[in-house]
Design an enzyme around this catalytic site. Sequence first.
Site, PDB file in Angstrom:
ATOM      1  N   HIS A 197      46.889  58.424  62.336  1.00 23.08           N
ATOM      2  CA  HIS A 197      45.579  57.854  62.008  1.00 23.08           C
ATOM      3  C   HIS A 197      45.759  56.423  61.498  1.00 23.08           C
ATOM      4  CE1 HIS A 197      41.437  57.553  60.826  1.00 23.08           C
ATOM      5  NE2 HIS A 197      41.791  57.277  59.584  1.00 23.08           N
TER       6      HIS A 197
ATOM      7  N   ASP B 243      43.989  53.098  60.265  1.00 25.14           N
ATOM      8  CA  ASP B 243      42.766  52.453  59.778  1.00 25.14           C
ATOM      9  C   ASP B 243      42.809  50.967  60.100  1.00 25.14           C
ATOM     10  OD1 ASP B 243      41.363  54.588  58.297  1.00 25.14           O
ATOM     11  OD2 ASP B 243      43.156  54.591  57.039  1.00 25.14           O
TER      12      ASP B 243
ATOM     13  N   ASP C 128      38.397  61.246  59.957  1.00 27.45           N
ATOM     14  CA  ASP C 128      38.316  60.578  58.654  1.00 27.45           C
ATOM     15  C   ASP C 128      36.946  60.072  58.215  1.00 27.45           C
ATOM     16  OD1 ASP C 128      39.636  59.941  56.306  1.00 27.45           O
ATOM     17  OD2 ASP C 128      40.210  57.937  56.958  1.00 27.45           O
TER      18      ASP C 128
ATOM     19  N   ASP D  50      48.076  59.467  58.094  1.00 30.81           N
ATOM     20  CA  ASP D  50      47.844  58.029  58.172  1.00 30.81           C
ATOM     21  C   ASP D  50      49.120  57.285  58.550  1.00 30.81           C
ATOM     22  OD1 ASP D  50      45.357  58.692  57.331  1.00 30.81           O
ATOM     23  OD2 ASP D  50      45.426  57.643  55.407  1.00 30.81           O
TER      24      ASP D  50
ATOM     25  N   HIS E  91      35.347  53.161  59.314  1.00 26.30           N
ATOM     26  CA  HIS E  91      34.933  53.968  58.160  1.00 26.30           C
ATOM     27  C   HIS E  91      35.524  53.532  56.817  1.00 26.30           C
ATOM     28  CE1 HIS E  91      38.416  56.058  60.031  1.00 26.30           C
ATOM     29  NE2 HIS E  91      38.827  56.090  58.790  1.00 26.30           N
TER      30      HIS E  91
END
Length: 1131
Positions: A170, A172, A284, A421, A564
């Site tokens: 994941h 970000d 998420d 993450d 997000h």
Amino acid sequence: MKLKKQVTVCGAAIFCVAVFSLYLMLDRVQHDPTRAPRQRASQISVLQNRIEQLEQLLEENHEIISHIKDSVLELTAHAEGPPALPHHKPNGSWVLPPESRPSFLSVSPQDCHAVSALSPVSPLQMLAVYSLLPFDNQDGGVWKQGFDITYEPSEWDAEPLQVFVVPHSHNDPGWIKTFDKYYYDQTQHILNSMVLKMQEDPRRRFIWSEISFFSKWWDNISAQKRAAVRRLVGNGQLEMVTGGWVMPDEANSHYFAMIDQLIEGHQWLEKNIGVTPRSGWAVDPFGHSSTMPYLLKRSNLTGMLIQRVHYAIKKHFAATQNLEFMWRQTWDPDTSTDIFCHMMPFYSYDVPHTCGPDPKICCQFDFKRLPGGRINCPWKVPPRAITDANVAERAQLLLDQYRKKSKLYRSKVLLVPLGDDFRYDKPQEWDAQFLNYQRIFDFLNSQPNLHVQAQFGTLSDYFDALYKKVGIVPGMKLPGFPVLSGDFFSYADREDHYWTGYYTSRPFYKSLDRVLEAHLRGAEILYSLALAHARRAGADGRYPLSDYALLSNARRNLGLFQHHDAITGTAKEAVAVDYGVRLLHSLTNLKRVIINAAHYLVLGDKDTYHHDPAAPFLGTDDTRPSQDSLPERTVLRMDTSPRFLVVFNPLEQERLSVVPVLVDSPHVRVLSEEGQPLPSQLSARWSSATDTVPDIYQVRGAPVPLPAPILILPILRARLLSSHPAPAAMMPHGLSSVGTSVPAPWHNSACCLQVSVLARLPALGLRVLQLHKSVDGHQRVSCEFLVYGTRTSKDKSGAYLFLPDGEAKPYTPKDPPVVRVTEGPLFSEVTSYYQHVQTVVRLYNVPGVEGLSLDLSCLVDIRDHINKELALRLSTDIESDDTFFTDLNGFQIQPRRYQRKLPLQANFYPMPAMAYIQDAQSRLTLHTAQALGVSSLGSGQLEVILDRRLMQDDNRGLGQGLKDNKRTCNRFRLLLERRTTEQEAPGFPSLLSHITSMHLNAEALVMPVAQEKPALPALRSFMPLSTTLPCDFHILNLRMLQAEDDSLPSAEAALILHRKGFDCSLEAKNLGFNCTTSQGKLALGSLFQGLELGSLQPTSLTLMYPLGTASNSTSIHLDPMEIATFRIRLG
């Protein structure tokens, strides 16, 4: 002469309507000779029905004719004589002359029926589930938020368990580090290792979601590596899931931006890798909106996965085996919006919470945590490398977790994500995870008595296996699974820790996001139209095609901000600044794109067009000195020659708007393009509660009729009339103050004023104006400011969580407010200055939409607050009880209920565009220009959180409080409507409410023609649409598609339309817009004036799939609420 023509035309129209209606009536009552004779009673019954039908038709016909007659009478009444000026009545109030152009609204009864017929048909209603659950948070043992799971080993004897372990990372695009820092430190290494390690064993699988990162990496890799990636995608080892530019927040994001970032990602994938995503992956976002399944379904995805859902909902769905369901829209009358959804059952998407219910055991199978590494297991039992000696015992332990997890689902196919993450950033982790798991799989698969088949898989591998089990094609309705409708807000991950704070966190950037969005939509449409006209005229060689690169960059920056941790306000301070710089950079560039397009389109002689980047033909309406500053309006310097303004209406409906302009002289009058004076109002420009800005005046032009088809470039002219005083109608009236004396600015010969001009703006059109220097329903609504504190215990409010210390307390400023009242012919306003908030309540005295709602803005500055949140509460007599309604992503309405069994913070919901309360008589809607958190904590109340300043982290990984507050302007419109029937639609705004929301979010843009232009070429207003769109149609976007060269446009564009669902039970009088509804039919062929529609191909939402074959017909049909995309060629 002109009047005679108008009356003749209208008379002919009445005659034609009457004749055609009578023809239809006769046609419908004619006897069919082929029918067999019937009994006399039956014939009488048929005749009676026909007479009733005839009466109904006559009634409808009568209504239409009376509308036309009224229009003719108004035309006749106002066609002669000079335009009347606003004047004072003896009682002191202002009277505006009647609007010279009558409004006409005709809503087809079938369209009302179509909307009211939409009713929820799914057995699993989320609102009902909330009412049902006790939310008692009982200790569930090893699965703390769940329950003990038991099974019989023989349960899989007949049908073995099929396990798909899905490796993922994941990433970000900004959170603790900026997007670029994450890329250079981690993401590029993850993707580089992925290419290398996946090729070592064809049984390995991996999924990737964020195209923003992937595209940046793609630009930096060799052709050889690109070919390897295409092979991995082609053989099913690597899957691109969802395929959006980011994994968007689903609470604060607007559906325009959600769709735009999805198109940007999908178009990139199609062009560079030749792949179309099939499955959605959202592990998420902090709660899930039902808008997302609709958009994914319209994009032809067949399955989706979600994770962050309230732990009590997860437990309930797990206990009833409802974690997988067909997700249907609340307004869907059949199954057309259904998409299969998988909900992950446990606390997180990390490895300890994905293999089964016991995190202590699952953590032992996260081989990144092997002893000697940088991270370990909090449960104090480390993983062990798999060897021949321990494989049987370790595999059995893991299989026990797999079996327990599978008991929560209805099928014998199990999904087990394997990642976290920024995982897999080093080759050693790839080896540790893939080699150890492969040893376990090899063992499990070699033991027939275990009845299990385990392997690495992608998300679509899992969904395909599930569909295969029941013998159904992916995307079709799966039998044996429940149907669910509703959404998954608000989210709590443990105890009473509700993630409702981020609905408001960093409201400054939430507001900037919407400003950029409105500019992007306006720039896309104007650029597409200007380019089409330039190509048609053979002038595209002189048009700045390079503006396409600016558009593309703005799409990506807006898309990035939908992430997000971006629009949510939950990133580190330095990361928020990085986002802000990107947003401002794109906003500045989009103003350039709009100016260049408007310049070309308003030129009377297109051959005179010359693009000079160093000396733009038009100026901008405002500027922002830095990414965290509020806009500063441009001041028009007046001299003896007139100043011209081009006003752009970005909406597809004509609008009557009050357009504000700042000038440096009080002696100003505003004329239309034809030289007719327009009503206007002159105001002082205030620098504080009691001081005016010298040399600046605010002119608000009388409602200028702005053409609809997005380019309304009405051209206005401002002229300075030497030393004559301004007409009385323009002078401010009734300036007064409370608590201080306000010096009248009018004694000062040099001061800054605002002129407000009333202008009718064509749809999507550009109108040229000129400035010359001149010689009945009542409802008690009260509002108050409140302050929430935070808890004194260990857990406190932060960027994510709202943990108040009880009910809100009244806001008590140090000093009483200074109140200033301004009255004028076009608007009157009350400005209140408090210590931390300045409010302006403005009422427009103009016909149409702007005059039917109350304009409210709050300039908030709480930079000296410590652990406080400022709220605005509206209180009314409306008997709404415990029910209120909030929108989801500006797309649809969701009913809410105040749950007394839940803590106060659980009852807040996202409000990206509007919220309303209602009873049998009235509806009060609060429209917003920025996403904020909202609730209704008592009957007749609406409460919105304006800003929050929190000094500590809330233990969700950010490691910071919220201390970087800015001066933020929150803008609202308050609309009160009378309900005429108690028909209970599932929840739709009225047409007036829809249009009010669009007026608030897409303001008319004012562009002054540069002063230094010596010989001004002839300008004329541009009206792109040849016909009025139906009231319920919205042009969501008209987006030029990319050519082979990324920085240039192709010959094709994407036209995205949305037919809005609306509530007909609200009274609609004097709405001031001219439109009708058409049962969802629209003729696109002749829509764009002066352009031909070369081709029209219906496609999936993101243009990845053609829907049917392109036909010669250019007429389309949309169902209520439907969003449809068309690939078109204009020229």
